[in-house]
Scaffold this motif. Structure first.
Motif, mmCIF file in Angstrom:
data_model
loop_
_atom_site.group_PDB
_atom_site.id
_atom_site.type_symbol
_atom_site.label_atom_id
_atom_site.label_comp_id
_atom_site.label_asym_id
_atom_site.label_seq_id
_atom_site.Cartn_x
_atom_site.Cartn_y
_atom_site.Cartn_z
ATOM 1 N N ASN A 113 -1.797 -14.439 20.177
ATOM 2 C CA ASN A 113 -1.900 -14.188 18.752
ATOM 3 C C ASN A 113 -1.108 -12.931 18.375
ATOM 4 O OD1 ASN A 113 -2.658 -14.246 16.095
ATOM 5 N ND2 ASN A 113 -4.712 -13.463 16.452
ATOM 6 N N LEU A 114 0.049 -13.119 17.751
ATOM 7 C CA LEU A 114 0.899 -12.006 17.350
ATOM 8 C C LEU A 114 0.364 -11.389 16.069
ATOM 9 C CD1 LEU A 114 3.583 -10.463 17.871
ATOM 10 C CD2 LEU A 114 4.648 -12.081 16.308
ATOM 11 N N ARG A 115 0.034 -10.096 16.110
ATOM 12 C CA ARG A 115 -0.468 -9.387 14.938
ATOM 13 C C ARG A 115 0.618 -8.431 14.449
ATOM 14 N NH1 ARG A 115 -6.149 -7.035 16.564
ATOM 15 N NH2 ARG A 115 -6.208 -6.524 14.356
ATOM 16 N N VAL A 116 0.768 -8.336 13.125
ATOM 17 C CA VAL A 116 1.811 -7.505 12.517
ATOM 18 C C VAL A 116 1.143 -6.425 11.672
ATOM 19 C CG1 VAL A 116 3.804 -7.498 10.974
ATOM 20 C CG2 VAL A 116 3.414 -9.451 12.480
ATOM 21 N N PHE A 117 1.653 -5.197 11.788
ATOM 22 C CA PHE A 117 1.095 -4.046 11.082
ATOM 23 C C PHE A 117 2.200 -3.294 10.367
ATOM 24 C CE2 PHE A 117 -1.552 -4.996 14.690
ATOM 25 C CZ PHE A 117 -2.844 -4.889 14.207
ATOM 26 N N CYS A 118 1.859 -2.638 9.274
ATOM 27 C CA CYS A 118 2.784 -1.742 8.602
ATOM 28 C C CYS A 118 2.970 -0.532 9.509
ATOM 29 C CB CYS A 118 2.227 -1.302 7.249
ATOM 30 S SG CYS A 118 3.234 -0.027 6.461
ATOM 31 N N LYS A 122 0.819 -1.212 0.000
ATOM 32 C CA LYS A 122 0.000 0.000 0.000
ATOM 33 C C LYS A 122 0.857 1.267 0.000
ATOM 34 C CE LYS A 122 -3.730 2.326 2.464
ATOM 35 N NZ LYS A 122 -4.668 2.210 3.578
ATOM 36 N N CYS A 123 1.884 1.323 0.874
ATOM 37 C CA CYS A 123 2.632 2.572 1.023
ATOM 38 C C CYS A 123 4.130 2.441 0.739
ATOM 39 C CB CYS A 123 2.433 3.149 2.422
ATOM 40 S SG CYS A 123 3.222 2.174 3.728
ATOM 41 N N GLY A 124 4.632 1.203 0.602
ATOM 42 C CA GLY A 124 6.035 0.998 0.282
ATOM 43 C C GLY A 124 6.973 0.977 1.479
ATOM 44 N N SER A 125 6.433 1.042 2.683
ATOM 45 C CA SER A 125 7.264 1.025 3.888
ATOM 46 C C SER A 125 7.958 -0.326 4.046
ATOM 47 C CB SER A 125 6.411 1.292 5.131
ATOM 48 O OG SER A 125 7.195 1.207 6.302
ATOM 49 N N GLU A 126 9.154 -0.302 4.608
ATOM 50 C CA GLU A 126 9.898 -1.533 4.888
ATOM 51 C C GLU A 126 9.855 -1.898 6.358
ATOM 52 O OE1 GLU A 126 13.556 -2.057 2.113
ATOM 53 O OE2 GLU A 126 13.570 0.028 2.820
ATOM 54 N N GLU A 127 9.163 -1.103 7.174
ATOM 55 C CA GLU A 127 9.117 -1.355 8.613
ATOM 56 C C GLU A 127 7.739 -1.844 9.035
ATOM 57 O OE1 GLU A 127 10.391 2.393 10.306
ATOM 58 O OE2 GLU A 127 12.395 1.536 10.552
ATOM 59 N N PHE A 128 7.746 -2.869 9.868
ATOM 60 C CA PHE A 128 6.520 -3.457 10.369
ATOM 61 C C PHE A 128 6.619 -3.555 11.886
ATOM 62 C CE2 PHE A 128 7.184 -4.711 6.064
ATOM 63 C CZ PHE A 128 5.946 -4.485 5.494
#
Length: 74
Positions: A45-50, A11-17
């Motif tokens: 439950n580990l959730r990962v986000f941009c 969506k935004c091109g970020s490399e960090e999560f």
């Protein structure tokens, strides 16, 4: 259309999560300062986000497709 790397947010091109906070530290005040005694998990439950746009990553689809896939929201 510019193609974004498999390791970037589509969506935004970020490399960090980032992960949703899922632990807390138990502290003790010793000799005038806080010291971490232990850390406890509050959610399995580990959730990962941009980190940039905040969209959630679909971990299962990302592992399967070997690229970042965002979770579909409705």
């Amino acid at each position: 259309m510019k193609q974004i790397s498999r390791s970037k947010c589509p969506k935004c091109g970020s490399e960090e999560f980032i992960t949703q906070p899922n632990q807390y530290d138990c502290l003790r005040f010793v000799n005038g300062e806080f010291q971490v005694e232990k850390s406890e998990l509050i959610n399995e439950n580990l959730r990962v986000f941009c980190r940039e746009c905040g969209d959630e990553v679909d971990k299962k689809a990302s592992f399967k497709n070997k690229r970042i896939v965002l979770r579909v929201t409705r």
